[in-house]
Design a protein around this motif. Structure first.
Motif, short mmCIF file in Angstrom:
data_model
loop_
_atom_site.label_atom_id
_atom_site.label_comp_id
_atom_site.label_asym_id
_atom_site.label_seq_id
_atom_site.Cartn_x
_atom_site.Cartn_y
_atom_site.Cartn_z
N GLY A 108 0.79 -1.23 0.00
CA GLY A 108 0.00 0.00 0.00
C GLY A 108 0.82 1.27 0.00
N ARG A 109 2.11 1.17 -0.38
CA ARG A 109 2.99 2.33 -0.45
C ARG A 109 3.65 2.38 -1.82
NH1 ARG A 109 7.29 2.00 2.17
NH2 ARG A 109 7.30 -0.22 2.73
N PRO A 110 2.86 2.52 -2.89
CA PRO A 110 3.45 2.46 -4.24
C PRO A 110 4.47 3.56 -4.46
CG PRO A 110 1.20 3.31 -4.32
CD PRO A 110 1.41 2.81 -2.92
N LEU A 111 5.49 3.22 -5.23
CA LEU A 111 6.53 4.19 -5.57
C LEU A 111 6.02 5.16 -6.63
CD1 LEU A 111 9.81 2.08 -5.93
CD2 LEU A 111 9.46 3.98 -4.37
N ALA A 112 6.28 6.43 -6.45
CA ALA A 112 6.07 7.41 -7.51
C ALA A 112 7.35 7.41 -8.33
CB ALA A 112 5.78 8.78 -6.94
N VAL A 113 7.40 6.58 -9.38
CA VAL A 113 8.65 6.37 -10.10
C VAL A 113 9.02 7.57 -10.97
CG1 VAL A 113 8.40 3.87 -10.10
CG2 VAL A 113 7.48 5.21 -12.02
N ASP A 114 8.04 8.40 -11.32
CA ASP A 114 8.31 9.56 -12.19
C ASP A 114 8.57 10.82 -11.38
OD1 ASP A 114 5.71 9.62 -11.24
OD2 ASP A 114 4.88 10.55 -13.04
N ALA A 115 8.93 10.65 -10.13
CA ALA A 115 9.31 11.75 -9.25
C ALA A 115 10.58 11.33 -8.51
CB ALA A 115 8.19 12.05 -8.26
N PRO A 116 11.32 12.28 -7.96
CA PRO A 116 12.58 11.92 -7.27
C PRO A 116 12.34 11.27 -5.91
CG PRO A 116 12.23 14.29 -7.18
CD PRO A 116 11.15 13.75 -8.07
N THR A 117 11.55 10.20 -5.91
CA THR A 117 11.26 9.46 -4.69
C THR A 117 12.51 8.73 -4.23
OG1 THR A 117 9.04 9.09 -5.60
CG2 THR A 117 9.67 7.81 -3.64
N ALA A 118 12.85 8.88 -2.96
CA ALA A 118 14.05 8.26 -2.42
C ALA A 118 13.72 6.90 -1.82
CB ALA A 118 14.68 9.16 -1.36
N ILE A 119 14.43 5.88 -2.29
CA ILE A 119 14.29 4.52 -1.77
C ILE A 119 15.37 4.32 -0.72
CG2 ILE A 119 14.45 2.08 -2.38
CD1 ILE A 119 13.57 2.94 -5.25
#
Length: 370
Positions: free
Chosen positions: A198-209
């Motif tokens: 329930g915490r999908p990555l916003a891949v088209d933004a500078p989301t930090a993993i």
């Protein structure tokens, strides 16, 4: 970190059978080189001479006074290969043991798959020579980083300390990888795990993993990392890119924003203390882009003033300080789907980079064989 288990009631989850003991963690018969074989025994001795049996922890770096802080300089006998020195006969055999079903996944994209190329790089030029009724040659001209790629140590120099190992720029080259990269690969499907939780990555933004996301994926997949493994991180960025139309791809190239691994001491400790030989991802830069977008402006300024530029731009640490080759734009979708289907996340990883003396980067020519 939340519970490791997942079920159909969780956001993004789906019904699946209860898991048994992990196959990915290396269950099943092992195939190790035979100690009685004189050639293999000699190879083991030679490898042991090149790489310490006990590696220092990230917190224990550097190994000598006067070397750059938090650097792996001097740990490996061949500074041109860095952490790839961790792959010896036993690590190759561990990879071979993962090839059980004969299922092959190509990890390279088409050389022209990213169009227009990112970062203003030149597009592929392909000229077919010769008479249409006779024989042909062809000529290729392309930027080695316009599609799937290994970044060699010549790609990035630390602004204070220079290239990995303190070698001159000209001393490094992608030809140091000429022996190939063969061993055990592990795919951590961070995108899929976070979607299910329930915490999908916003891949088209500078989301930090974060390193915690990698640990979470390891726990979810019930997989372990071993010394000399090639770590492959799937985020889902390539799946997103494939759905773009031509206008969307032009917009992406003009203003690239993408997710990636957060530059941090926690990440560097994760990579170093798990003793990975190389790290790759399905993103254009491995780390969030634009550079430093995981920080605000005062944080970036403070880190630069403190001499921690490696916490702004992770390539400085991973390539120039730790000596871990970086792979970008790896096509991990097929392998990750098969791994999720079988709940087996390791594979024989094979890569044969170009032999170009003094080269900066190369298509990996990589396969995952299950």
């Amino acid at each position: 970190m939340g519970p490791v288990g997942r079920g159909p009631s969780e956001p993004g989850g789906h019904a699946r059978a209860a898991r048994g003991p992990s196959r990915a963690a290396g269950a099943g018969p092992t195939t190790a080189p035979r100690a009685a074989d004189p050639w293999l025994a000699q190879r083991r001795v030679e490898h042991a001479d090149r790489v310490p049996t006990e590696l220092p922890s990230y917190d224990g770096l550097p190994i000598h006074e006067g070397l750059p802080p938090r650097s792996g300089w001097g740990v490996f006998a061949d500074q041109r290969r860095g952490a790839l020195e961790l792959i010896g006969p036993d690590e190759v055999a561990a990879g071979l043991n993962c090839a059980r079903d004969g299922e092959v996944h190509r990890l390279d994209l088409d050389l022209a798959a990213i169009e227009p190329p990112l970062f203003g790089r030149a597009p592929l030029r392909h000229d077919v020579l010769g008479d249409v009724s006779g024989s042909h040659d062809d000529e290729l001209a392309f930027n080695t980083q316009s599609s799937t790629q290994w970044d060699g140590f010549r790609h990035i120099a630390h602004p204070t300390h220079g290239h990995f190992g303190g070698l001159d720029d000209e001393a490094h080259g992608i030809d140091a990888l000429a022996g190939g990269i063969v061993g055990r690969g592990v795919v951590l499907d961070v995108g899929r795990v976070r979607e299910r939780r329930g915490r999908p990555l916003a891949v088209d933004a500078p989301t930090a993993i974060d390193a915690g996301d990698l640990e979470e994926a390891m726990a979810d997949e019930r997989v372990t990392l071993r010394r000399g493994d090639v770590l492959c991180v799937r985020t889902g960025w390539l799946s997103w890119y494939r759905e773009l139309d031509d206008e969307g791809r032009r917009a992406c190239a003009g203003d690239l924003r993408c997710c990636g691994l957060r530059p941090s001491d926690e990440l560097y400790a994760f990579l170093w203390d798990h003793h990975v030989a190389a790290v790759c991802a399905d993103t254009p830069a491995l780390e969030p882009w634009p550079i430093g977008s995981h920080l605000d402006r005062p944080q970036r300024r403070a880190l630069r003033e403190a001499g921690r530029v490696d916490l702004v731009f992770g390539h400085y640490a991973i390539l120039a300080l730790l000596g871990i080759p970086i792979g970008e734009l790896f096509d991990l979708d097929g392998w990750a789907s098969a791994a999720d289907r079988d709940e087996r996340y390791d594979a024989l990883f094979v890569s044969a980079p170009l032999i170009v003396r003094g080269g900066v980067a190369s298509p990996p020519n990589a396969l995952a064989i299950r």
